[in-house]
Each structure stands twice: as C-alpha cells, then as structure tokens.
Motif scaffolding. Structure first.
Motif, PDB file in Angstrom:
ATOM      1  N   LEU A 183      11.093  -9.417  -7.179  1.00 42.32           N
ATOM      2  CA  LEU A 183       9.738  -9.891  -6.890  1.00 42.32           C
ATOM      3  C   LEU A 183       9.683 -11.030  -6.002  1.00 42.32           C
ATOM      4  CD1 LEU A 183       7.265 -10.563  -8.428  1.00 42.32           C
ATOM      5  CD2 LEU A 183       8.248 -13.152  -9.001  1.00 42.32           C
ATOM      6  N   LEU A 184      10.631 -11.508  -4.891  1.00 46.33           N
ATOM      7  CA  LEU A 184      10.090 -11.427  -3.439  1.00 46.33           C
ATOM      8  C   LEU A 184       9.809 -10.668  -3.157  1.00 46.33           C
ATOM      9  CD1 LEU A 184       9.329 -15.237  -2.475  1.00 46.33           C
ATOM     10  CD2 LEU A 184      11.848 -14.929  -1.780  1.00 46.33           C
ATOM     11  N   PHE A 185      11.209 -10.078  -2.798  1.00 43.96           N
ATOM     12  CA  PHE A 185      10.930  -8.839  -1.742  1.00 43.96           C
ATOM     13  C   PHE A 185       9.981  -7.831  -1.841  1.00 43.96           C
ATOM     14  CE2 PHE A 185      13.539  -5.018  -0.117  1.00 43.96           C
ATOM     15  CZ  PHE A 185      13.905  -5.850   1.295  1.00 43.96           C
ATOM     16  N   ASP A 186       9.817  -7.640  -3.000  1.00 44.16           N
ATOM     17  CA  ASP A 186       8.773  -6.907  -2.898  1.00 44.16           C
ATOM     18  C   ASP A 186       7.075  -6.934  -2.589  1.00 44.16           C
ATOM     19  OD1 ASP A 186      10.508  -5.444  -3.976  1.00 44.16           O
ATOM     20  OD2 ASP A 186      10.174  -4.725  -6.458  1.00 44.16           O
ATOM     21  N   ILE A 187       6.836  -7.918  -2.810  1.00 44.16           N
ATOM     22  CA  ILE A 187       6.115  -9.231  -2.301  1.00 44.16           C
ATOM     23  C   ILE A 187       5.770  -8.698  -1.204  1.00 44.16           C
ATOM     24  CG2 ILE A 187       4.474 -11.112  -2.651  1.00 44.16           C
ATOM     25  CD1 ILE A 187       6.037 -11.861  -5.189  1.00 44.16           C
ATOM     26  N   GLY A 188       7.252  -9.809  -0.716  1.00 39.66           N
ATOM     27  CA  GLY A 188       6.857  -9.721   1.203  1.00 39.66           C
ATOM     28  C   GLY A 188       6.967  -7.994   1.179  1.00 39.66           C
ATOM     29  N   ILE A 189       7.565  -7.037   0.666  1.00 44.05           N
ATOM     30  CA  ILE A 189       7.125  -6.237   2.083  1.00 44.05           C
ATOM     31  C   ILE A 189       5.813  -5.242   1.737  1.00 44.05           C
ATOM     32  CG2 ILE A 189       7.576  -3.362   1.105  1.00 44.05           C
ATOM     33  CD1 ILE A 189      10.475  -4.611   2.758  1.00 44.05           C
ATOM     34  N   LEU A 190       5.229  -5.806   0.100  1.00 41.70           N
ATOM     35  CA  LEU A 190       4.050  -5.089  -0.651  1.00 41.70           C
ATOM     36  C   LEU A 190       2.656  -6.127   0.521  1.00 41.70           C
ATOM     37  CD1 LEU A 190       2.955  -4.761  -3.776  1.00 41.70           C
ATOM     38  CD2 LEU A 190       3.814  -3.090  -1.878  1.00 41.70           C
ATOM     39  N   THR A 191       3.116  -7.418   1.131  1.00 38.70           N
ATOM     40  CA  THR A 191       2.302  -7.971   1.878  1.00 38.70           C
ATOM     41  C   THR A 191       2.046  -6.872   3.111  1.00 38.70           C
ATOM     42  OG1 THR A 191       4.049  -9.436   2.316  1.00 38.70           O
ATOM     43  CG2 THR A 191       2.318 -10.053   0.777  1.00 38.70           C
ATOM     44  N   THR A 192       3.717  -6.869   4.371  1.00 38.67           N
ATOM     45  CA  THR A 192       3.828  -6.038   5.151  1.00 38.67           C
ATOM     46  C   THR A 192       3.154  -4.930   5.305  1.00 38.67           C
ATOM     47  OG1 THR A 192       5.515  -7.741   5.191  1.00 38.67           O
ATOM     48  CG2 THR A 192       5.540  -5.523   7.402  1.00 38.67           C
ATOM     49  N   PHE A 193       3.429  -4.310   4.500  1.00 38.44           N
ATOM     50  CA  PHE A 193       3.063  -3.020   4.232  1.00 38.44           C
ATOM     51  C   PHE A 193       1.115  -2.864   4.129  1.00 38.44           C
ATOM     52  CE2 PHE A 193       1.319   0.669   2.197  1.00 38.44           C
ATOM     53  CZ  PHE A 193       1.641   1.954   3.036  1.00 38.44           C
ATOM     54  N   THR A 194       0.911  -3.607   3.678  1.00 35.32           N
ATOM     55  CA  THR A 194      -0.685  -3.609   2.981  1.00 35.32           C
ATOM     56  C   THR A 194      -1.071  -4.410   5.066  1.00 35.32           C
ATOM     57  OG1 THR A 194      -0.514  -4.303   1.255  1.00 35.32           O
ATOM     58  CG2 THR A 194      -2.692  -4.638   2.262  1.00 35.32           C
ATOM     59  N   ALA A 195      -0.689  -4.895   5.508  1.00 34.28           N
ATOM     60  CA  ALA A 195      -0.703  -5.654   6.867  1.00 34.28           C
ATOM     61  C   ALA A 195      -1.022  -4.655   8.119  1.00 34.28           C
ATOM     62  CB  ALA A 195      -0.244  -6.399   7.245  1.00 34.28           C
ATOM     63  N   LEU A 196       0.205  -3.697   7.932  1.00 37.55           N
ATOM     64  CA  LEU A 196       0.050  -2.316   8.472  1.00 37.55           C
ATOM     65  C   LEU A 196      -1.021  -1.457   8.344  1.00 37.55           C
ATOM     66  CD1 LEU A 196       4.155  -1.722   8.600  1.00 37.55           C
ATOM     67  CD2 LEU A 196       2.418  -2.962  10.555  1.00 37.55           C
TER      68      LEU A 196
END
Length: 437
Positions: free
Chosen positions: A34-47
């Motif tokens: 959960l934590l890692f996927d949220i981190g990946i998604l926030t970074t990807f969304t920011a990009l």
C-alpha cells in the motif's frame, strides 16, 4: 541431555530453503504494498502534471530532480520501515579518510562527502543492488542527480517504466551495434543538462559493467568468458540465492548489514585517450584501438582488485584490514587515521549508517510522497472540472480577441504614413506579438 539445536537465522539460509512466511508477514506485506504503491503513484502523477517542464530546456533538470528525490526518499523510507538494515561504509584510494564522513551527535553517519560529479561503477550480485545503491545516494546527496543504465525492456513496465523514462535514465539493448549512437546521444543530453545547472551541480551515472547478475544459470557462460579472456572467475557464492527483492521487501528478511567499499579515481588517472575529440557532435568517436585496449586493461585491473577485496571480505568479514594503515589517497589527501578499533567493535575506517531518513522524519516522509499534492491537484481538477472547462473557453476567447486587437494595431501602424523609426518598430513588435498569440 542433548541441548536443542540452534536454528540459523533466516537470512543465513538460501531463499529456497526458508520456511514460508506468507501468513506471518502478511500484515507487513500489505502495508508495504500500500505504502509503496501510493508513493509510486504520487511521484508518477507529479511527473505527469509537470510534464510540460520536461520539454523546456531550462526546467528539464529541475523536473527530473523532483521525481528522483521523491523516489529516492521513498526507497529509504520503505527500507527503514519494512526491511531495516545498515550500511557499513569503508573507503579506499581517492577518498579523504578524515573528511568523507559526517556524523551526528549520536555518532551515526549522517552524510558522506564524495566528488560532485562522477561515473559510479558497481559489481552486480543481486537484483536488489540498486535498492541499496540508491539509498546510498540519499546519504551522499546524489539522489536527485542519479542516472542508471538499464536494459531497455524495463521502459515498457507500466507506470514504473514510464516514470524512469521521464526521469531521463539510460536504456540499453546490450548490443553495442544498436546501442552506440543512442547511448552517445543520451550521454550528451545528460552532460548538457548537468552543465546548465552550474559547476556545483551533482551527477552520478550508475553503471553495472557485469550486466547480468551471477547465478548458477549464468556460471557456465561466465566460465567460458573467463577462459576466452584469460581472466579470473568470479566467486561461486551466489548472493541472489539469499537475497531477492521479494525476500527483502515482501518476506521482510533483509541482510543484517551490507558492506559498501568506495574508491575514487580522478579523470586524469584514467587512460581515456585524447578527450579533445569528444566535443559536441563527435561522441561517436570511440578512440583508437590502442586507446580502447589501454582503457580495457585499466578496467580489468580495477576488477581484479575488486575480486581481491571481496576475497578479503569473505575471509575476514571486512574490506579493510584490522590494524594495517589505510590506502593512500590519490587526490583528496593522505592524512593518517587512528588505528584503534571503534567502541562498537568495528575495524578502523568502518562507518555505520542505519538506512533511514534524516530528521525531521515526518517532513521527509511527506516529501517522499510529494506531500500528496499530485493527488490533491487531480482531486481538485475532477471536482471543479466544469469550472476548469469554462475557464479554458474564456482563455481561448481572450486569446482570440487579443490577437485581433494586436493585429489591428499593426495594421494601423503600417498605414499611418509617418515613416518614422518608432512607427516601424511598433509595427514589427505588434506583428511578433500577434504571431506569438
């Protein structure tokens, strides 16, 4: 009466021989995912939201630094929370042994000082190497400036592959006939962008010359290559049998510690041939056969030294000798260091960093998720999508009206007949502005 036989720790057993930890580790595994996927998604969304900045040269470097810094912090955070371990840092030639490590009030490593720019070359023992090397770049402040050479198939992984492509990583087919020109083009772009950041801008280009990790399946090919090139073979100990990404991050069985030995070689000490040819537009010039042979010999010598260091580690548990004087530095000084063992039993020159975020923890943890701003931005746009569409229509209408007004001004300036320079300059500026709108 026989004493019960002591069981070895899980990390000492090959992954295939360990008892299943599926149910025992399930809560931690679910929390990690959960934590890692949220981190990946926030970074990807920011990009994605900031993607226009990637196409404008002055902002491209900052754009990539934002994504890398967030992801680097995320990796340190998940290691700290779910697979805690520590790096044991030692240094060889080219490093100032008295100044390369900074420690906090508790005596724990808080920062390492390395040359701002460099090509980082590492051996490749497991698929988890990059996890700890990227964590190390957090300690050296190179995380926002890291580039990794990866096999091209990784760019096709949804979200993760797309993200590393947007971050400017280098992709290789591992076929020099196909890689030579794209590789040169990517390196030229990295160099140009880094130079725009100024002389103090950091750069770490991470390469794995071995390409493929050492396993039982690749041992035969490694042996054939060693015989063909008359070089020594690598160790028959396969780290990938003990440490994999699933075993570390999902089963939560990390190595108790990792030893990382750092050596630095100034550019002038490396036989690279005539670098004056490598100006812009001439990166396809790989040098003469003699220059390439000289560099290959130099690299093989460093690899032989690496194998000798690994042999020492396997025999003694450390890359540095117990009571011997440390290697002389090639560039940053030759100051002597106290030979007494550390209070914790470490050898002289061993510095320990428990992989963790610096304080304040909460602030850096939020930064690893880009402060959740990408999700908030997407939520706001979705909730106010009608308002956003209306604003876009008004903006389009305003641009149309402004363009017409400017065009009319240009026409009037041309027809005034005064012929003065001010009128001509105004007409020219009006035409340019109308064209931009």
């Amino acid at each position: 009466m026989a004493l019960p036989r002591q069981q070895p720790p899980l990390w000492a057993l090959p992954v295939a021989q360990r008892p299943s930890r599926l149910w025992a580790a399930l809560p931690f595994t679910a929390a990690f995912i959960l934590l890692f996927d949220i981190g990946i998604l926030t970074t990807f969304t920011a990009l994605v939201l900031l993607l226009p900045l990637a196409y404008w040269r002055p902002t491209r470097l900052a754009y990539r630094c934002v994504g890398k810094k967030a992801f680097g912090g995320l990796l340190v955070l998940v290691v700290q929370l779910f697979s805690p371990t520590e790096l044991v840092l030692t240094a060889g030639e080219g490093i100032d042994h008295d100044k390369w490590v900074e420690k906090d009030a508790e005596g724990t490593v808080s920062k390492v000082l390395l040359p701002a720019k460099g090509i980082w070359i590492s051996n490749h023992t497991t698929l988890a190497d990059w996890l700890y090397l990227w964590s190390f770049t957090y300690l050296s402040s190179h995380s926002p400036s890291l580039y990794i050479a990866l096999k091209s198939s990784l760019r096709r992984i949804p979200i993760i592959g797309w993200s590393i492509k947007m971050l400017g990583f280098v992709f290789l087919e591992r076929n020099w006939a196909r890689d030579a020109k794209p590789f040169a083009r990517q390196l030229r772009q990295i160099g140009e962008e880094t130079n725009r950041g100024g002389i103090d801008e950091k750069l770490a280009l991470l390469l794995f010359p071995e390409g493929t990790i050492v396993t039982e399946n690749t041992r035969a090919a490694s042996k054939r290559f060693a015989v063909k090139t008359n070089t020594s073979q690598r160790s028959p100990i396969y780290a990938s049998d003990y440490y994999t990404l699933p075993s570390i991050l999902l089963s939560h069985v990390p190595p108790p510690e990792l030893h990382l030995h750092v050596r630095a070689f100034p550019l002038a000490a490396i036989p690279l041939g005539d670098l004056s040819r490598l100006r812009r537009g001439a990166l396809d010039n790989e040098g003469s056969a003699e220059e390439k042979a000289a560099f290959e010999r130099w690299l093989r010598e460093r690899w032989t030294e690496k194998e000798q260091l690994l042999a020492r580690y396997r025999a003694e548990g450390s890359f540095v000798p117990a009571r011997a004087s440390k290697p002389k530095t090639a560039r940053y000084g030759n100051a002597e260091e106290d030979d007494d063992d550390d209070d914790d039993g470490r050898r002289p020159g061993e510095h320990v960093w428990p992989i963790r975020l610096r304080h304040p923890f909460v602030w850096e943890a939020l930064a690893a998720f880009c402060f959740f701003l990408p999700f908030l931005a997407v939520f706001f746009l979705w909730q106010h999508r009608a308002l956003a569409l209306e604003a876009a229509k008004h903006a389009a209408a305003w641009v149309g009206l402004s363009g017409g007004a400017v065009a009319g001004t240009a026409k009037a300036a041309k027809s005034c007949g005064c012929g003065n320079m001010a009128g001509q300059a105004a007409a020219t500026a009006a035409h340019k502005l109308a064209g931009e709108l």
